[in-house]
Structure formats: structure tokens, C-alpha cells
Design an enzyme around this catalytic site. Structure first.
Site, PDB file in Angstrom:
ATOM      1  N   THR A   1       0.799  -1.238   0.000  1.00 28.14           N
ATOM      2  CA  THR A   1       0.000   0.000   0.000  1.00 28.14           C
ATOM      3  C   THR A   1       0.829   1.284   0.000  1.00 28.14           C
ATOM      4  OG1 THR A   1      -0.088   0.038   2.403  1.00 28.14           O
ATOM      5  CG2 THR A   1      -1.843  -1.181   1.283  1.00 28.14           C
ATOM      6  N   TRP A   2       2.085   1.186  -0.395  1.00 21.74           N
ATOM      7  CA  TRP A   2       2.901   2.413  -0.437  1.00 21.74           C
ATOM      8  C   TRP A   2       2.334   3.399  -1.469  1.00 21.74           C
ATOM      9  CZ3 TRP A   2       8.792   2.385  -2.157  1.00 21.74           C
ATOM     10  CH2 TRP A   2       9.305   3.682  -2.050  1.00 21.74           C
TER      11      TRP A   2
ATOM     12  N   ASP B   1       0.002  -5.105   3.877  1.00 18.94           N
ATOM     13  CA  ASP B   1       1.141  -4.404   4.472  1.00 18.94           C
ATOM     14  C   ASP B   1       0.976  -2.904   4.244  1.00 18.94           C
ATOM     15  OD1 ASP B   1       4.066  -4.405   5.492  1.00 18.94           O
ATOM     16  OD2 ASP B   1       4.133  -3.174   3.683  1.00 18.94           O
TER      17      ASP B   1
ATOM     18  N   TYR C   1       3.349   5.969   4.799  1.00 25.90           N
ATOM     19  CA  TYR C   1       2.836   6.008   3.424  1.00 25.90           C
ATOM     20  C   TYR C   1       1.734   7.064   3.289  1.00 25.90           C
ATOM     21  CZ  TYR C   1       5.230   1.474   2.951  1.00 25.90           C
ATOM     22  OH  TYR C   1       6.149   0.465   2.932  1.00 25.90           O
TER      23      TYR C   1
ATOM     24  N   GLN D   1      11.190  -7.848   6.773  1.00 30.17           N
ATOM     25  CA  GLN D   1      10.677  -7.326   5.486  1.00 30.17           C
ATOM     26  C   GLN D   1      11.823  -6.669   4.723  1.00 30.17           C
ATOM     27  OE1 GLN D   1       7.593  -4.020   3.723  1.00 30.17           O
ATOM     28  NE2 GLN D   1       6.921  -5.119   5.531  1.00 30.17           N
TER      29      GLN D   1
ATOM     30  N   TYR E   1       9.601  -7.079  -0.245  1.00 29.45           N
ATOM     31  CA  TYR E   1       8.941  -5.937  -0.868  1.00 29.45           C
ATOM     32  C   TYR E   1       9.504  -5.585  -2.244  1.00 29.45           C
ATOM     33  CZ  TYR E   1      12.464  -2.438   0.988  1.00 29.45           C
ATOM     34  OH  TYR E   1      13.568  -1.689   1.289  1.00 29.45           O
TER      35      TYR E   1
ATOM     36  N   GLY F   1       2.412  -4.364  -4.711  1.00 25.26           N
ATOM     37  CA  GLY F   1       1.704  -3.088  -4.758  1.00 25.26           C
ATOM     38  C   GLY F   1       0.732  -3.037  -5.925  1.00 25.26           C
TER      39      GLY F   1
ATOM     40  N   ARG G   1      -2.324  -0.171  -7.727  1.00 24.07           N
ATOM     41  CA  ARG G   1      -2.985   1.139  -7.641  1.00 24.07           C
ATOM     42  C   ARG G   1      -4.408   1.081  -8.139  1.00 24.07           C
ATOM     43  NH1 ARG G   1       1.620   5.521  -9.290  1.00 24.07           N
ATOM     44  NH2 ARG G   1       0.140   6.843  -8.206  1.00 24.07           N
TER      45      ARG G   1
HETATM   46  N1  LIG Z   1       9.630  -1.803   4.191  1.00 22.12           N
HETATM   47  C1  LIG Z   1       9.992  -0.994   3.240  1.00 22.12           C
HETATM   48  O1  LIG Z   1      10.940  -0.204   3.381  1.00 22.12           O
HETATM   49  C2  LIG Z   1       9.236  -1.058   1.947  1.00 22.12           C
HETATM   50  C3  LIG Z   1       9.778  -0.445   0.800  1.00 22.12           C
HETATM   51  C4  LIG Z   1       9.077  -0.586  -0.393  1.00 22.12           C
HETATM   52  C5  LIG Z   1       7.865  -1.269  -0.427  1.00 22.12           C
HETATM   53  N2  LIG Z   1       7.351  -1.803   0.724  1.00 22.12           N
HETATM   54  C6  LIG Z   1       6.042  -2.536   0.713  1.00 22.12           C
HETATM   55  O2  LIG Z   1       6.021  -3.443  -0.362  1.00 22.12           O
HETATM   56  C7  LIG Z   1       4.933  -3.139  -1.230  1.00 22.12           C
HETATM   57  C8  LIG Z   1       5.249  -3.544  -2.641  1.00 22.12           C
HETATM   58  O3  LIG Z   1       6.343  -2.838  -3.165  1.00 22.12           O
HETATM   59  P1  LIG Z   1       6.152  -1.604  -4.150  1.00 22.12           P
HETATM   60  O4  LIG Z   1       4.749  -1.127  -4.116  1.00 22.12           O
HETATM   61  O5  LIG Z   1       7.256  -0.678  -3.813  1.00 22.12           O
HETATM   62  O6  LIG Z   1       6.530  -2.201  -5.579  1.00 22.12           O
HETATM   63  P2  LIG Z   1       5.994  -3.368  -6.506  1.00 22.12           P
HETATM   64  O7  LIG Z   1       4.995  -4.207  -5.816  1.00 22.12           O
HETATM   65  O8  LIG Z   1       7.208  -3.994  -7.073  1.00 22.12           O
HETATM   66  O9  LIG Z   1       5.298  -2.502  -7.682  1.00 22.12           O
HETATM   67  C9  LIG Z   1       4.053  -1.906  -7.463  1.00 22.12           C
HETATM   68  C10 LIG Z   1       3.734  -0.958  -8.615  1.00 22.12           C
HETATM   69  O10 LIG Z   1       3.770  -1.607  -9.864  1.00 22.12           O
HETATM   70  C11 LIG Z   1       2.742  -1.090 -10.726  1.00 22.12           C
HETATM   71  N3  LIG Z   1       1.849  -2.250 -11.014  1.00 22.12           N
HETATM   72  C12 LIG Z   1       1.382  -3.163 -10.125  1.00 22.12           C
HETATM   73  N4  LIG Z   1       0.639  -4.102 -10.738  1.00 22.12           N
HETATM   74  C13 LIG Z   1       0.655  -3.795 -12.035  1.00 22.12           C
HETATM   75  C14 LIG Z   1       0.079  -4.399 -13.175  1.00 22.12           C
HETATM   76  N5  LIG Z   1      -0.643  -5.520 -13.070  1.00 22.12           N
HETATM   77  N6  LIG Z   1       0.285  -3.823 -14.373  1.00 22.12           N
HETATM   78  C15 LIG Z   1       1.029  -2.688 -14.481  1.00 22.12           C
HETATM   79  N7  LIG Z   1       1.617  -2.081 -13.421  1.00 22.12           N
HETATM   80  C16 LIG Z   1       1.417  -2.621 -12.220  1.00 22.12           C
HETATM   81  C17 LIG Z   1       2.025  -0.003  -9.955  1.00 22.12           C
HETATM   82  O11 LIG Z   1       2.667   1.256 -10.182  1.00 22.12           O
HETATM   83  P3  LIG Z   1       2.476   2.152 -11.510  1.00 22.12           P
HETATM   84  O12 LIG Z   1       1.123   1.843 -12.057  1.00 22.12           O
HETATM   85  O13 LIG Z   1       2.634   3.555 -11.041  1.00 22.12           O
HETATM   86  O14 LIG Z   1       3.605   1.730 -12.394  1.00 22.12           O
HETATM   87  C18 LIG Z   1       2.302  -0.420  -8.523  1.00 22.12           C
HETATM   88  O15 LIG Z   1       2.223   0.636  -7.607  1.00 22.12           O
HETATM   89  C19 LIG Z   1       4.687  -1.647  -0.979  1.00 22.12           C
HETATM   90  O16 LIG Z   1       3.441  -1.211  -1.453  1.00 22.12           O
HETATM   91  C20 LIG Z   1       4.849  -1.600   0.506  1.00 22.12           C
HETATM   92  O17 LIG Z   1       3.701  -2.120   1.157  1.00 22.12           O
HETATM   93  C21 LIG Z   1       8.041  -1.719   1.899  1.00 22.12           C
END
Ligand SMILES: NC(=O)c1ccc[n+]([C@@H]2O[C@H](COP(=O)([O-])OP(=O)(O)OC[C@H]3O[C@@H](n4cnc5c(N)ncnc54)[C@H](OP(=O)(O)O)[C@@H]3O)[C@@H](O)[C@H]2O)c1
Length: 326
Positions: A20-21, A56, A61, A179, A207, A286, A288
Site C-alpha cells: 500500500t505504499w 502491508d 505512506y 521485510q 517488498y 503493490g 494502484r
Molecule cells: N519496508 C519498506 O521499506 C518497503 C519499501 C518498499 C515497499 N514496501 C512494501 O512493499 C509493497 C510492494 O512494493 P512496491 O509497491 O514498492 O513495488 P511493486 O509491488 O514492485 O510494484 C508496485 C507498482 O507496480 C505497478 N503495477 C502493479 N501491478 C501492475 C500491473 N498488473 N500492471 C502494471 N503495473 C502494475 C504499480 O505502479 P504504476 O502503475 O505507477 O507503475 C504499482 O504501484 C509496498 O506497497 C509496501 O507495502 C516496503
């Protein structure tokens, strides 16, 4: 969907969890640009409808906004999901930047605020977001242990921690989950953390498995250039900048036929790839909008075969070679 037990706990996590970032939206230093709240809530609910059983989030966020949206999405459905959130990143009232704080009074205050925003009685997994400053991690951990005794938190986790830091926390209170980042482009966790966590019954929820969207197969150089100015990825994510960007997009092109021969997408392949490691409890994915999670949820049950893994290894070697030569 497949489930895996989270470390020593009694929690069974689906292999895909909801991240949910991005839905925190813009207006703060690590924002993802404009985001529609109704779509964010719909995405979370679609994920739950498809069987995902954990979410998460983090106080940071959207400076509390993501937690509020999670609270709305789970209203009336609390028993369907494990709620994981994080503490240790704080902001000034009316500000847009965050800073690290792990002192007891701050963590206690944060916990109350998160419970209010999430509109729940207790946090299932409360995680230190960043172990910074390092000298205060024991104080933060002891505070979370006391919040568990007080019934406000069920299990304690930590994000972005090293093996050394995990070793310091374990005697104070057992670590339920780590994580860390993990994707084809960020493999640091493979060096020591996976082994240490498996040996110590610590769950691992990874993540950015799609490298914040780059490994979905939907990005081109034009689309990267068109990212909103207030989207942190535009200027602050090295994977979206040259020379990495070209090498990463070439990798994605190499992934396309591997995904296609299974009738899958590159986004699903990126997630299935991190799940190939049995030490990984689940991938935090993640989304959106509902169509995002509709696609990626399918990765939870996809088990890559040895040929897929070998071909991806070869592509990653090629990518390194290209970057080294560049
Ligand atoms: N602990 C930490 O420090 C930390 C750091 C980072 C993340 N996290 C957690 O991990 C989660 C997941 O990582 P993340 O959100 O950074 O990256 P991710 O899951 O690798 O990528 C998510 C992004 O990819 C794009 N997307 C997702 N599904 C898609 C699809 N089917 N088709 C096209 N684009 C798609 C969207 O952005 P667009 O549409 O804008 O491209 C989405 O926001 C976070 O939301 C958060 O909860 C934790």
C-alpha cells in the site's frame, strides 16, 4: 491461493500480500504522484475478494493516508485479513518530509495513531520500518514487546534489517518477520538473510518484487519519462535511470517469452521468481487499481520450473555484463 506459515507464528500468509505504499498518493517526499482513493480502496477489496489474506502498510505512506484507506477497505471484513503496519518514520504536522525516530514515547504514540487510522483494536504485525538510528533499535523493539503484552500488537517484525541487527533483537523478543527488498534487480537478501531467517524461524515478506513497477512489462522509456514530477521514482530510483534503465528494459524483453510460453505476464513472472525461494513467506505486491491486482494475484500459485529459473539466471548475468561493460 497457496499459503505459507509466517516464521514461528500461527499465521498462514497467502503467497501474495497487498502492498500500500503507492496508494498513499502524492504530497510527500516519497509519494507516487496523483492517486484516486476510490480506486485504491477498490484495489484492496479486489485483492481480498481474490483470497489475499494480508495487507502491508505503514504510518509513513502518504503520511497516514495509506493506513486510513486500509481502514476503510477492511471495514466489516477485519476477520479476512492480517494487518501489518510499521513505525519509526515520523513527520511534523503539516510537513511533507519524514525522519527516523525509534524512542519509546514516539513508538507508543505512533501505535495509538495507527490503531485509530486503521480503525482496528490491535495490529497483527508491527514492524520497525527502518532500523535507524541503529543505537535505538533495542529501545524500539522492547517497546513493541511491551505493546504485545498490552494486547495492542500481536507479533513484532522489522524491515530493512541486517543479520547483525536481527541477532541483537532476538534475545529481547523473537522476531516474527523480516521485510527486506527482493527482486531480480535487488538480490542482497540472498547473501545471508534468507539462510539466517530460515534457521531462526523468522518469516520473510519481501517488498518491491516488481521493482516498483519496472518489472511489470508495462514500462518503456517514454512511460518512464512521463512519470509525474512528484512521483519519487522519476528522479530518485536508480533502476529508472540510465544506464540501468536500458539494461532493465532489455531484461524485461528477455522475460517476455518465458512468461508467454506459460500464458503468463512479466509481472506474474517477477513475483513467481521471488516465491521460488522456500524461505520467502510471501511477496508484498503493490497495486494502484483493481486490474493490477487482478493480474498479479495469479502469481501466487505459479511455481517456476528449472528451465525458467535457468533462463532468468542467464538473463541476469547478461544484464550484469552489459552494465559492467558500460
Ligand atoms: N519496508 C519498506 O521499506 C518497503 C519499501 C518498499 C515497499 N514496501 C512494501 O512493499 C509493497 C510492494 O512494493 P512496491 O509497491 O514498492 O513495488 P511493486 O509491488 O514492485 O510494484 C508496485 C507498482 O507496480 C505497478 N503495477 C502493479 N501491478 C501492475 C500491473 N498488473 N500492471 C502494471 N503495473 C502494475 C504499480 O505502479 P504504476 O502503475 O505507477 O507503475 C504499482 O504501484 C509496498 O506497497 C509496501 O507495502 C516496503
Amino acid at each position: 491461493m497457496r499459503t505459507r506459515k509466517l516464521g514461528y507464528t500461527d499465521l498462514q500468509f497467502t503467497t501474495v500480500g497487498l502492498g500500500t505504499w503507492a496508494i498513499g498518493g502524492g504530497g510527500w517526499e516519497w509519494g507516487w504522484g496523483p492517486q484516486d482513493d476510490a480506486e485504491s480502496i477498490a484495489a484492496l477489496r479486489r485483492g481480498m475478494d481474490r483470497g489475499i489474506n494480508w495487507i502491508d502498510t505503514a504510518a509513513a505512506y502518504g503520511l497516514g493516508h495509506s493506513e486510513e484507506l486500509v481502514g476503510k477497505a477492511i471495514e466489516g471484513r477485519r476477520d479476512e485479513v492480517v494487518v501489518a503496519t510499521k513505525c519509526g518514520l515520523v513527520w511534523e504536522e503539516g510537513g511533507t518530509t519524514i525522519s527516523n525516530r525509534l524512542k519509546e514515547d514516539s513508538i507508543r504514540r505512533e501505535c495509538e495513531q495507527s490503531l485509530r487510522r486503521l480503525n482496528i483494536e490491535g495490529i497483527d504485525l508491527y514492524q520497525i520500518h527502518w532500523p535507524v538510528p541503529d543505537g535505538d533499535i533495542e529501545e524500539a523493539w522492547g517497546t513493541i514487546a511491551n505493546l504485545i503484552k498490552a494486547g495492542k500488537v500481536r507479533y513484532a517484525g522489522v524491515s530493512n534489517a541486517s543479520v547483525e541487527q536481527l541477532k541483537r533483537l532476538q534475545p529481547i523478543h523473537p522476531v516474527a518477520a523480516l521485510q527486506p527488498p527482493y527482486s531480480m534487480l535487488e538480490r542482497g537478501v540472498e547473501e545471508a538473510l534468507l539462510k539466517f531467517c530460515a534457521a531462526n524461524d523468522i518469516g520473510i515478506i519481501v517488498y518491491s518484487p516488481m521493482q516498483t513497477g519496472l518489472l511489470t512489462g508495462k514500462y518503456t522509456k517514454e512511460r518512464v519519462a512521463a512519470l509525474a514530477d512528484e512521483d519519487w521514482r522519476k528522479d530518485r530510483n536508480p533502476h529508472f535511470k540510465e544506464p540501468q534503465l536500458s539494461a532493465n528494459l532489455a531484461l524485461v524483453d528477455g522475460l517476455r517469452p518465458i512468461a508467454a510460453r506459460h500464458g503468463k505476464t512479466v509481472a506474474q513472472l517477477a513475483i513467481a521468481w521471488v516465491l521460488r525461494r522456500p524461505e520467502v513467506t510471501g511477496a508484498i505486491v503493490g497495486s494502484r487499481k483493481p486490474s493490477h491486482i487482478e493480474e498479479t494475484v495469479e502469481a501466487g500459485d505459479w511455481v517456476l520450473d528449472s528451465q525458467d529459473i535457468a533462463e532468468i539466471d542467464a538473463l541476469l548475468v547478461d544484464r550484469h555484463r552489459t552494465l559492467d561493460q558500460g
